[in-house]
Design a protein around this motif. Sequence first.
Motif, mmCIF file in Angstrom:
data_model
loop_
_atom_site.group_PDB
_atom_site.id
_atom_site.type_symbol
_atom_site.label_atom_id
_atom_site.label_comp_id
_atom_site.label_asym_id
_atom_site.label_seq_id
_atom_site.Cartn_x
_atom_site.Cartn_y
_atom_site.Cartn_z
ATOM 1 N N SER A 195 -4.171 1.890 13.068
ATOM 2 C CA SER A 195 -3.363 2.906 13.764
ATOM 3 C C SER A 195 -1.881 2.753 13.427
ATOM 4 O O SER A 195 -1.184 3.750 13.203
ATOM 5 C CB SER A 195 -3.567 2.808 15.274
ATOM 6 O OG SER A 195 -4.884 3.136 15.604
ATOM 7 N N LYS A 196 -1.406 1.522 13.374
ATOM 8 C CA LYS A 196 0.001 1.284 13.007
ATOM 9 C C LYS A 196 0.266 1.761 11.583
ATOM 10 O O LYS A 196 1.284 2.396 11.313
ATOM 11 C CB LYS A 196 0.347 -0.196 13.144
ATOM 12 C CG LYS A 196 0.423 -0.664 14.572
ATOM 13 C CD LYS A 196 0.726 -2.148 14.639
ATOM 14 C CE LYS A 196 0.702 -2.640 16.079
ATOM 15 N NZ LYS A 196 0.873 -4.092 16.166
ATOM 16 N N LEU A 229 2.112 5.849 7.480
ATOM 17 C CA LEU A 229 1.687 6.771 6.424
ATOM 18 C C LEU A 229 2.137 8.194 6.728
ATOM 19 O O LEU A 229 2.650 8.884 5.846
ATOM 20 C CB LEU A 229 0.160 6.717 6.256
ATOM 21 C CG LEU A 229 -0.447 7.642 5.209
ATOM 22 C CD1 LEU A 229 0.081 7.319 3.818
ATOM 23 C CD2 LEU A 229 -1.978 7.534 5.238
ATOM 24 N N SER A 230 1.978 8.630 7.973
ATOM 25 C CA SER A 230 2.352 10.009 8.314
ATOM 26 C C SER A 230 3.861 10.225 8.226
ATOM 27 O O SER A 230 4.309 11.329 7.954
ATOM 28 C CB SER A 230 1.838 10.383 9.699
ATOM 29 O OG SER A 230 2.498 9.650 10.700
ATOM 30 N N LYS A 231 4.638 9.171 8.422
ATOM 31 C CA LYS A 231 6.092 9.282 8.260
ATOM 32 C C LYS A 231 6.486 9.247 6.788
ATOM 33 O O LYS A 231 7.370 9.985 6.356
ATOM 34 C CB LYS A 231 6.801 8.157 9.013
ATOM 35 C CG LYS A 231 6.736 8.314 10.520
ATOM 36 C CD LYS A 231 7.394 7.147 11.223
ATOM 37 C CE LYS A 231 7.209 7.282 12.739
ATOM 38 N NZ LYS A 231 7.662 6.084 13.452
ATOM 39 N N ALA A 232 5.822 8.392 6.024
ATOM 40 C CA ALA A 232 6.171 8.229 4.610
ATOM 41 C C ALA A 232 5.678 9.388 3.752
ATOM 42 O O ALA A 232 6.342 9.801 2.804
ATOM 43 C CB ALA A 232 5.599 6.911 4.087
ATOM 44 N N ILE A 233 4.481 9.912 4.079
ATOM 45 C CA ILE A 233 3.888 10.990 3.289
ATOM 46 C C ILE A 233 3.361 12.047 4.272
ATOM 47 O O ILE A 233 2.153 12.178 4.485
ATOM 48 C CB ILE A 233 2.751 10.456 2.384
ATOM 49 C CG1 ILE A 233 3.238 9.254 1.556
ATOM 50 C CG2 ILE A 233 2.236 11.564 1.469
ATOM 51 C CD1 ILE A 233 2.152 8.548 0.778
ATOM 52 N N PRO A 234 4.262 12.822 4.868
ATOM 53 C CA PRO A 234 3.854 13.745 5.930
ATOM 54 C C PRO A 234 3.074 14.970 5.460
ATOM 55 O O PRO A 234 2.405 15.615 6.262
ATOM 56 C CB PRO A 234 5.187 14.160 6.559
ATOM 57 C CG PRO A 234 6.195 13.979 5.468
ATOM 58 C CD PRO A 234 5.712 12.819 4.649
ATOM 59 N N LEU A 289 0.806 -1.221 0.000
ATOM 60 C CA LEU A 289 0.000 0.000 0.000
ATOM 61 C C LEU A 289 0.840 1.272 0.000
ATOM 62 O O LEU A 289 0.587 2.189 -0.797
ATOM 63 C CB LEU A 289 -0.960 -0.013 1.197
ATOM 64 C CG LEU A 289 -1.917 1.161 1.320
ATOM 65 C CD1 LEU A 289 -2.751 1.348 0.057
ATOM 66 C CD2 LEU A 289 -2.817 0.968 2.531
ATOM 67 N N LEU A 290 1.825 1.368 0.871
ATOM 68 C CA LEU A 290 2.641 2.598 0.910
ATOM 69 C C LEU A 290 3.369 2.834 -0.402
ATOM 70 O O LEU A 290 3.453 3.974 -0.869
ATOM 71 C CB LEU A 290 3.627 2.545 2.072
ATOM 72 C CG LEU A 290 3.025 2.824 3.450
ATOM 73 C CD1 LEU A 290 4.072 2.642 4.539
ATOM 74 C CD2 LEU A 290 2.421 4.206 3.520
#
Length: 137
Positions: free
Chosen positions: A73-74, A79-84, A37-38
């Motif tokens: 949540s994990k 996601l927030s780290k990969a696409i902030p 997904l990422l």
Amino acid sequence: MARILALDYGTKRTGIAVTDELQIIASGLTTVETKELLVFLKHYISQEQVELFIVGEPKQMNYEASESETSISKFLEQLSKAIPDIPVKRVDERFTSKLAFQTMIDSGLNKKQRQDKALVDEISATIILQSYLYNQS
């Protein structure tokens, strides 16, 4: 305007839907294996402008978080780290699988087609996104 992308996150596969650039119409995009997904999302946003991720929020009938919320949540942390730069909003996804299945019946899909879980996930993501758009107007 940029697109809004919605995810019906699952531990095996994730349904994905997207708006048009005017954010009027929600359409099913695809279903991808969650482990990919990422990578998929990074590639997609390199090709298309996306301003917001909508992620389904599974709740029980009493409004408590469902068991799958832990894995979601994990993923949201990753996601927030990969696409902030792209924010995430959550949308209640109760009944989306049932609505997706009913949509498949109403569309005239045969029994074998209705057993395609990837298609159910994609339609569920579309329903989540349509729900978000409806509540914005």
